[in-house]
Design an enzyme around this catalytic site. Structure first.
Site, mmCIF file in Angstrom:
data_model
loop_
_atom_site.group_PDB
_atom_site.id
_atom_site.type_symbol
_atom_site.label_atom_id
_atom_site.label_comp_id
_atom_site.label_asym_id
_atom_site.label_seq_id
_atom_site.Cartn_x
_atom_site.Cartn_y
_atom_site.Cartn_z
ATOM 1 N N ARG A 179 -93.188 103.612 -14.292
ATOM 2 C CA ARG A 179 -93.213 105.049 -14.549
ATOM 3 C C ARG A 179 -92.745 105.279 -15.962
ATOM 4 N NH1 ARG A 179 -92.978 109.000 -10.218
ATOM 5 N NH2 ARG A 179 -93.202 107.757 -8.353
ATOM 6 N N ARG A 181 -89.292 107.444 5.021
ATOM 7 C CA ARG A 181 -90.273 106.354 5.141
ATOM 8 C C ARG A 181 -90.957 106.379 6.494
ATOM 9 N NH1 ARG A 181 -90.572 102.332 0.692
ATOM 10 N NH2 ARG A 181 -89.065 103.158 -0.786
ATOM 11 N N THR A 190 -98.043 101.110 -2.498
ATOM 12 C CA THR A 190 -98.725 101.455 -1.250
ATOM 13 C C THR A 190 -100.001 102.234 -1.561
ATOM 14 O OG1 THR A 190 -96.604 101.527 -0.114
ATOM 15 C CG2 THR A 190 -98.456 102.616 0.978
ATOM 16 N N ASN A 194 -107.632 105.933 -9.948
ATOM 17 C CA ASN A 194 -107.186 104.657 -10.537
ATOM 18 C C ASN A 194 -108.276 103.589 -10.412
ATOM 19 O OD1 ASN A 194 -104.738 105.790 -11.247
ATOM 20 N ND2 ASN A 194 -103.721 105.173 -9.336
ATOM 21 N N LYS A 222 -86.745 92.518 1.819
ATOM 22 C CA LYS A 222 -86.278 92.256 0.455
ATOM 23 C C LYS A 222 -85.309 91.066 0.410
ATOM 24 C CE LYS A 222 -89.006 95.191 -1.065
ATOM 25 N NZ LYS A 222 -88.920 96.564 -1.461
ATOM 26 N N ASP A 262 -96.384 95.520 -0.551
ATOM 27 C CA ASP A 262 -95.027 95.437 -1.105
ATOM 28 C C ASP A 262 -94.637 94.045 -1.588
ATOM 29 O OD1 ASP A 262 -92.613 96.985 -1.661
ATOM 30 O OD2 ASP A 262 -91.636 95.792 -0.113
ATOM 31 N N GLY A 276 -106.977 107.907 -6.180
ATOM 32 C CA GLY A 276 -108.333 107.367 -6.090
ATOM 33 C C GLY A 276 -108.960 107.113 -7.456
ATOM 34 N N HIS A 324 -92.633 91.145 -5.930
ATOM 35 C CA HIS A 324 -92.648 92.532 -5.435
ATOM 36 C C HIS A 324 -93.997 93.151 -5.805
ATOM 37 C CE1 HIS A 324 -90.465 96.720 -5.392
ATOM 38 N NE2 HIS A 324 -90.975 96.439 -4.223
ATOM 39 N N TYR A 374 -80.379 100.924 6.807
ATOM 40 C CA TYR A 374 -81.562 101.291 6.026
ATOM 41 C C TYR A 374 -82.453 100.073 5.733
ATOM 42 C CZ TYR A 374 -84.690 102.337 2.277
ATOM 43 O OH TYR A 374 -85.834 102.428 1.536
ATOM 44 N N GLY A 375 -83.737 100.270 5.806
ATOM 45 C CA GLY A 375 -84.780 99.262 5.586
ATOM 46 C C GLY A 375 -84.389 98.076 4.731
ATOM 47 N N GLY A 425 -95.929 103.349 -6.693
ATOM 48 C CA GLY A 425 -97.363 103.394 -6.435
ATOM 49 C C GLY A 425 -98.025 102.177 -5.818
HETATM 50 P P1 GTP Z 1 -91.825 100.893 -2.427
HETATM 51 O O1 GTP Z 1 -92.238 100.933 -0.990
HETATM 52 O O2 GTP Z 1 -90.521 101.613 -2.655
HETATM 53 O O3 GTP Z 1 -91.777 99.524 -3.005
HETATM 54 O O4 GTP Z 1 -92.830 101.815 -3.244
HETATM 55 P P2 GTP Z 1 -94.382 101.779 -3.662
HETATM 56 O O5 GTP Z 1 -94.516 101.101 -4.980
HETATM 57 O O6 GTP Z 1 -95.228 101.288 -2.549
HETATM 58 O O7 GTP Z 1 -94.659 103.320 -3.946
HETATM 59 P P3 GTP Z 1 -95.699 104.347 -3.285
HETATM 60 O O8 GTP Z 1 -97.116 103.880 -3.388
HETATM 61 O O9 GTP Z 1 -95.210 104.693 -1.938
HETATM 62 O O10 GTP Z 1 -95.569 105.605 -4.252
HETATM 63 C C1 GTP Z 1 -94.385 106.310 -4.423
HETATM 64 C C2 GTP Z 1 -94.641 107.671 -4.998
HETATM 65 O O11 GTP Z 1 -95.462 107.595 -6.173
HETATM 66 C C3 GTP Z 1 -95.327 108.594 -4.024
HETATM 67 O O12 GTP Z 1 -94.675 109.847 -4.027
HETATM 68 C C4 GTP Z 1 -96.706 108.718 -4.581
HETATM 69 O O13 GTP Z 1 -97.280 109.967 -4.273
HETATM 70 C C5 GTP Z 1 -96.535 108.510 -6.078
HETATM 71 N N1 GTP Z 1 -97.756 107.897 -6.680
HETATM 72 C C6 GTP Z 1 -98.392 106.790 -6.251
HETATM 73 N N2 GTP Z 1 -99.504 106.539 -6.992
HETATM 74 C C7 GTP Z 1 -99.568 107.527 -7.915
HETATM 75 C C8 GTP Z 1 -100.491 107.823 -8.971
HETATM 76 O O14 GTP Z 1 -101.481 107.134 -9.214
HETATM 77 N N3 GTP Z 1 -100.206 108.918 -9.730
HETATM 78 C C9 GTP Z 1 -99.106 109.709 -9.507
HETATM 79 N N4 GTP Z 1 -98.909 110.753 -10.291
HETATM 80 N N5 GTP Z 1 -98.231 109.459 -8.501
HETATM 81 C C10 GTP Z 1 -98.453 108.397 -7.724
HETATM 82 C C1 SPV Z 2 -88.341 99.281 -2.070
HETATM 83 O O1 SPV Z 2 -87.289 99.922 -2.254
HETATM 84 O O2 SPV Z 2 -88.888 98.634 -2.986
HETATM 85 C C2 SPV Z 2 -88.995 99.280 -0.745
HETATM 86 C C3 SPV Z 2 -88.282 99.869 0.383
HETATM 87 O O3 SPV Z 2 -90.071 98.726 -0.593
HETATM 88 S S1 SPV Z 2 -87.073 98.771 1.004
HETATM 89 O O4 SPV Z 2 -87.693 97.887 1.986
HETATM 90 O O5 SPV Z 2 -86.051 99.579 1.633
HETATM 91 O O6 SPV Z 2 -86.533 97.970 -0.063
HETATM 92 MN MN MN Z 3 -90.737 97.686 -2.412
#
Ligand code: GTP
Ligand code: SPV
Ligand code: MN
Length: 600
Positions: A417, A386, A273, A513, A226, A297, A511, A246, A217-218, A271
């Protein structure tokens, strides 16, 4: 001095690397050794092999050319924090925030697992560079792995191959390094038997080494990500005066054409990405606002000559959460993954397109385990499914992402969150207060790591799973950036995830945000207002452009209000958390906290 099986001449003149590869080959007993050059033909061969052995399944080539589905072992779908160790000679250097094992014990345990584990398999040598290949902020590593899936993902996620090897050789000659004193990070990985009971991710920051066994896994297996870019790099960064975080990096271009870069730390699947690829509401686009993605990330940053922090994204691709990605929530991500993408653990439609919950209202045909879709079995896509895709495929990818010197950071944003208590946004009074806000971060756990989901925990700077040393020393390191000549970014905290009494999110997010970001940029420029509270400067609803957003009175109250009674309990909890680190915790941070707690 060729220690390799005949017909596998080592393509490097660096003795340290050759000796290490030979030593690993003696231990793991592979059938063959393949040095990866990162070429298109090599990638095509890897893909063909994986298609032949079923590791990769073809997807609809008309709708998703060059894209593949990987179904992992169902027990190997996320990071395993309970099996991840930081192995420093002194236990206190790893800190209460890490699992620890002595380096000698950890090497012994891992070498036993690795003994003979590559019999009949190919040992791939994967040289990679984290960051633009010509950047002084970039760092190199070599991952040895027996997984073709890992090689293919590393090629998308890093600058992998011949150019990285050339840089490693150049730096190696400069440092005249011996085997245990090399400048590149040595990562050893084997999928082993994918047995969760024979799985460990071990870090040796003092040796710049990683050993990972039993997972494909990633975050457990793509060791540049990481393991190297956060756990090992954070340890190096502390010694060398920089930060490995991070964080996403995003450029906000205003109608005047100025670009402010923001680095934001949100825990896994909270959130990053989405914020990195944000598309502003139409009214903003009409005025000329644009958003540029630098990274989603990881962020490496260090002070420049002008005292500002300059950041690079050490990665070259996105390993993003699929569920929830849609044309409404993240059109840039969706467009990025229309071709040349590896999907892991998503479902498929009846015409073999990748599908996940939240994408659209089609009904999937197969779930992530390849079973006929039946909602009684749970979601079609694993919640931590992913996509892996090159950053170059992202329509908003910034040309400045390749700048060797990095981009200057105007604001640092922390966030988690939090269903209750924490308002939409607030601003730290100064750097020390900002570090306290980061150190106090709380967030509900997500599917990115195995274990319970939705449990509130402290996740300082979103680095709980990733800081390669004692958090007390980490906070001291953060505080140390505030010194004469520094021109540090403003610090903010956001919470997109506040819920109402009905259990629904109060803020539209995604958007929208942009409205909060506009307020932050306004604060950076000293142009917009806020009210001072104990937790920092809070905008009132009238300080944020809410045109076109419908908010109930409850939403306004909870998103823009400060609840002193609730925060009293929160401060108490934060105090308990900080004091858990004992006397290593910097006094300045404790005093900063105590002054707030006393006034609460
Ligand atoms: P890692 O790759 O694990 O580090 O995660 P990340 O921080 O990049 O998270 P990502 O942006 O992929 O968001 C993860 C989840 O949060 C997704 O299911 C999104 O739909 C949800 N999400 C992201 N931004 C928002 C937001 O502004 N509002 C809500 N309600 N959900 C959000
Ligand atoms: C996280 O878990 O914060 C990720 C995915 O970005 S991984 O690369 O698997 O850690
Ligand atoms: Mn991450």
């Amino acid at each position: 001095m060729n220690a390799f099986p005949k017909d596998h001449q080592a393509p490097t003149t660096l003795d340290a690397l050759n000796a290490w590869v030979a030593e690993v080959a003696r231990l793991t007993q592979p059938a063959r050794i393949q040095w990866c050059d990162g070429s298109d033909s090599e990638y095509a061969e890897l893909i063909a092999e994986m298609q032949a052995d079923g590791t990769l399944l073809p997807l609809n080539a008309d709708t998703h050319p060059g894209s593949w589905l990987h179904r992992s072992d169902p027990e190997d779908v996320a990071r395993v924090e309970h099996l991840t160790f930081v192995c420093t000679s002194d236990r206190d250097d790893a800190g209460p925030n890490n699992h620890w094992m002595s380096p000698a014990d950890a090497h012994a345990k891992m070498d036993e697992l690795f003994a003979g584990c590559m019999r009949g398999r190919t040992l791939y040598v994967v040289p990679y560079c984290m960051g633009p290949i010509d950047s002084p902020l970039a760092r190199c590593g070599v991952e040895i792995t027996d997984s073709a899936y890992v090689v293919a993902n590393m090629r998308i996620m890093t600058r992998m191959g011949a150019a990285a090897l050339a840089r490693i050789e150049r730096e190696g000659r400069l440092h005249d390094s011996g085997l245990h004193n090399s400048v590149f990070v040595r990562g050893l990985h084997s999928i082993g038997e994918l047995d969760p009971d024979r799985r460990f991710i071990m870090h040796f920051p003092e040796e710049l080494a990683i050993k990972s066994y039993g997972s494909g896994y990633g975050g457990n297996a793509l060791l540049g990500k990481k393991c190297h870019a956060l756990r090992i790099a954070s340890h190096q960064a502390r010694k060398e005066g920089w930060l490995a975080e991070h964080m996403l990096i995003v450029g906000i271009e205003n109608p005047q054409g100025e670009i402010h870069y923001i680095a934001a730390a949100f825990p896994s699947a909270c959130g990053k990405t989405n914020l990195a690829m944000l598309i502003p509401p139409q009214s903003y686009r009409e005025k000329g606002w644009k958003v540029w993605t630098v990274g989603d990330d990881i962020c490496w940053m260090r002070p420049g000559a002008d005292g500002r922090l300059y950041a690079i994204n050490p990665e070259a691709g996105f390993f993003g959460v699929a569920p929830g990605t849609s044309a409404q929530s993240n059109p840039n991500a969706l467009e990025s993954v229309q071709s040349n993408t590896i999907f892991t653990n998503v479902g498929v439609t009846d015409d073999n397109q990748p599908w996940w919950e939240g994408l659209d209202d089609r009904v999937p045909a197969k779930d992530w385990q390849g079973r006929d879709y039946d909602k009684a079995n749970g979601p079609a896509a694993h919640p931590n499914s992913r996509f892996t895709v090159s950053a170059r495929q992202c329509p908003s990818y910034s040309s400045h992402a390749e700048d060797p010197q990095g981009v200057p950071i105007s604001a640092i944003v922390f966030g988690g969150r939090r269903a209750s208590l924490v308002p939409l946004v607030f601003e730290a009074r100064d750097w020390t207060h900002g570090v306290l806000i980061g150190a106090s971060m709380g967030s509900e756990t997500t599917a990115a790591a195995t274990g319970a989901v939705g449990v509130m925990r402290r996740d300082p700077m979103a680095m709980k799973p990733f800081c390669g040393y004692n958090f007390a020393d980490y906070f001291a390191h953060w505080l140390s950036f505030d010194k004469p000549g520094a021109n540090l970014p403003k610090v903010f905290h956001v919470n997109w995830f506040r819920k109402g009494d009905d259990g629904k999110f109060l803020w539209p997010g995604f958007g929208d945000n942009m409205r909060v970001i506009e307020w932050m940029v306004g604060r950076v420029k000293g142009e917009v207002g806020a009210v001072d509270t104990l937790i920092g400067a809070l905008p009132q609803a009238e300080h944020v452009n809410l045109d076109g957003v419908e908010l109930s009175p409850e939403a306004r109250d909870k998103l823009f209000g400060f609840d002193p009674d609730g925060w009293r309990g929160e401060f108490e909890d934060i105090g308990t958390f900080l004091s858990g680190f004992g006397p290593r915790m910097p006094r300045a941070l404790l005093e900063e906290h105590q002054s707030k707690a006393a006034a609460a």
